[in-house]
Scaffold this active site. Structure first.
Site, mmCIF file in Angstrom:
data_model
loop_
_atom_site.group_PDB
_atom_site.id
_atom_site.type_symbol
_atom_site.label_atom_id
_atom_site.label_comp_id
_atom_site.label_asym_id
_atom_site.label_seq_id
_atom_site.Cartn_x
_atom_site.Cartn_y
_atom_site.Cartn_z
ATOM 1 C CD GLN A 1 55.876 113.769 -42.000
ATOM 2 O OE1 GLN A 1 54.727 113.450 -41.684
ATOM 3 N NE2 GLN A 1 56.767 112.878 -42.395
ATOM 4 C CB SER B 1 56.965 113.045 -50.559
ATOM 5 O OG SER B 1 58.327 113.097 -50.875
ATOM 6 C CG HIS C 1 56.054 108.347 -49.728
ATOM 7 N ND1 HIS C 1 56.426 107.759 -48.548
ATOM 8 C CD2 HIS C 1 56.971 109.291 -50.006
ATOM 9 C CE1 HIS C 1 57.547 108.326 -48.124
ATOM 10 N NE2 HIS C 1 57.890 109.242 -48.985
ATOM 11 C CB THR D 1 61.530 109.394 -69.085
ATOM 12 O OG1 THR D 1 62.426 109.350 -70.193
ATOM 13 C CG2 THR D 1 60.122 109.053 -69.543
ATOM 14 C CB CYS E 1 65.458 108.960 -43.898
ATOM 15 S SG CYS E 1 64.158 109.205 -45.116
#
Length: 424
Positions: free
Chosen positions: A205, A225, A227, A263, A362
């Protein structure tokens, strides 16, 4: 109906510049980045560029960036990967100790719970009334066998900013003290090198709003992250300071310096790099020195947040602002609307096209009071009346005005439906 999105702590829309950077890696440069042919080489060039973009932002070396599926995986790799490495190096029976806070995201709390079950001692530091860990509490909690301290940079629910530099510096000083004391011993007195101690932060954040310079802030490990910063979902990264050994949590390949098999999500990684690079760009002031994107962004969002707070306080009685604006990001406004369950208010706003949250995405399926508010000393009933607004760079004044207007109507209606509201 115009839809208004005020849940940027949960996720952000992808910036058009990020989308543009990603597009060739779906349609043209789609090769496996581990392949030796030209398609693979185009893909790895995109990955290498993104790695450098991340390193430039955090002021670290490219080799210190490991790509993951997001901050959750990065947190798990930092915490469990470090203790796996300790175990394999012969520290298994050393009664190791770690420190975290009681307001961390579950992506940090649950890996520590796992370690605790296997015998690692964990100390959960309390927070003060504004959900901040006090440095003095950390210093007192550090023991001779403490090897890891993990404290989030910004709390995702109410937006409180931790004093990361001071916390991390306390850990750095302890590491220096241990080495210094060990070196004072005569060669015959020395047995083995002192236990290391590292500082990890979940900066998910924070990256949007603050200078996350690794060196200036004494950080050893950092997770984030894509997103949350107008990049794609399903991609993130872990900074690991050179010299710190982690062990992989998943096997099956030799990707990411043997730390993360699988991958690579090339298009996602390219998008992550593009999202981070936007924060390094300069926006020219008229004829004067360039102002950083971050300064402009923070000022713009902060003005919108303050407009929302002022409008709510002016027009709606019996409201508690749980976010302390002096120690929070410019994007957060966490309220308790007395007499209205947070989930009821969320659903009513959603019917009007306004997206907000009752807390961490979450944990959105849980009806329990937010653990952060309880840790702050807020009454459980008031905590259950809470709603989080988190703003972003695409929000507008017009949207905030609409939200205030709709909130006034909805709060009046829902309180009329609550027979015990007048007795609260």
């Amino acid at each position: 109906m115009k839809k208004i999105y005020l849940d940027h702590s949960a996720t952000t829309p992808v910036d058009k510049a990020v989308l543009k950077a990603m597009e060739p890696y779906w349609l043209k440069n789609f090769g496996n980045s581990s392949s030796l042919h030209s398609f693979g080489q185009e893909a790895i060039r995109g990955v290498d560029k993104a790695r450098k973009q991340c390193a430039d932002y955090f002021k670290c070396e490219s080799a210190e960036i490991t790509f993951t599926s997001g901050a959750t995986e990065a947190n798990n790799l930092a915490i469990k990967g470090l203790f796996k490495a300790f175990n394999s190096e012969g520290y298994k029976n050393k009664n190791l100790h770690a420190i975290t806070s009681i307001v961390e995201h579950d992506a940090v709390l649950e890996p520590f719970m796992e370690l605790e079950k296997s015998g690692t001692a964990i100390t959960h530091l309390p927070v003060n009334k504004v959900a901040v860990v006090e440095v003095e509490k950390l210093i007192v909690a550090i023991q001779e066998n403490t090897v890891l301290v993990s404290i989030m940079w910004v709390n995702s629910e109410i937006g409180s900013i931790m004093p990361i530099k001071k916390l991390a510096k306390a850990v750095y000083k302890e590491r220096e003290r241990r080495t210094r004391e060990w070196k004072k011993l005569g060669k015959n007195e020395r047995t083995e090198k002192p236990l290391p101690i590292y500082f990890h932060t979940d900066a998910t954040q924070a990256v949007n709003f603050f200078d996350c310079n690794i060196k200036d802030n004494y950080i050893d490990l950092l997770s984030f992250s894509g997103h949350k910063i107008y990049g794609p979902k399903g991609v993130g990264a872990l900074f690991v300071r050179d010299g710190i050994r982690l062990e992989a949590l998943q096997r099956g390949g030799h990707h990411e310096k043997n730390l993360r098999s699988g991958t690579l999500n090339v298009s996602g990684i390219v998008g992550l790099g593009a999202a981070v690079s936007i924060k390094n760009k300069k926006l020219s002031a008229q004829g004067g020195p360039a102002l950083g994107w971050r300064i402009k962004n923070n000022e713009y969002i902060g003005n919108l947040r303050d407009r929302l707070v002022k409008g709510v306080k002016k027009n709606i009685p019996d409201v508690v602002l749980n976010t302390n604006r002096d120690v929070s990001t410019p994007a957060h406004a966490h309220f308790s609307f007395i007499g209205i369950e947070g989930e009821a208010l969320l659903l009513a706003l959603d019917l009007e096209g306004i997206a907000v949250s009752t807390g961490s995405a979450c944990a959105s399926g849980s009806l329990k009071a937010p653990h952060v508010l309880i840790a702050m000393g807020i009454d459980k009933e008031i905590a259950n009346y809470s709603i989080r607004f988190s703003l972003g760079k695409f929000n507008t004044k017009e949207e905030i005005n609409i939200v205030i207007e709709k909130l006034v109507e909805i709060v009046k209606r829902l309180r009329k439906m609550n027979p015990i509201y007048k007795n609260i």
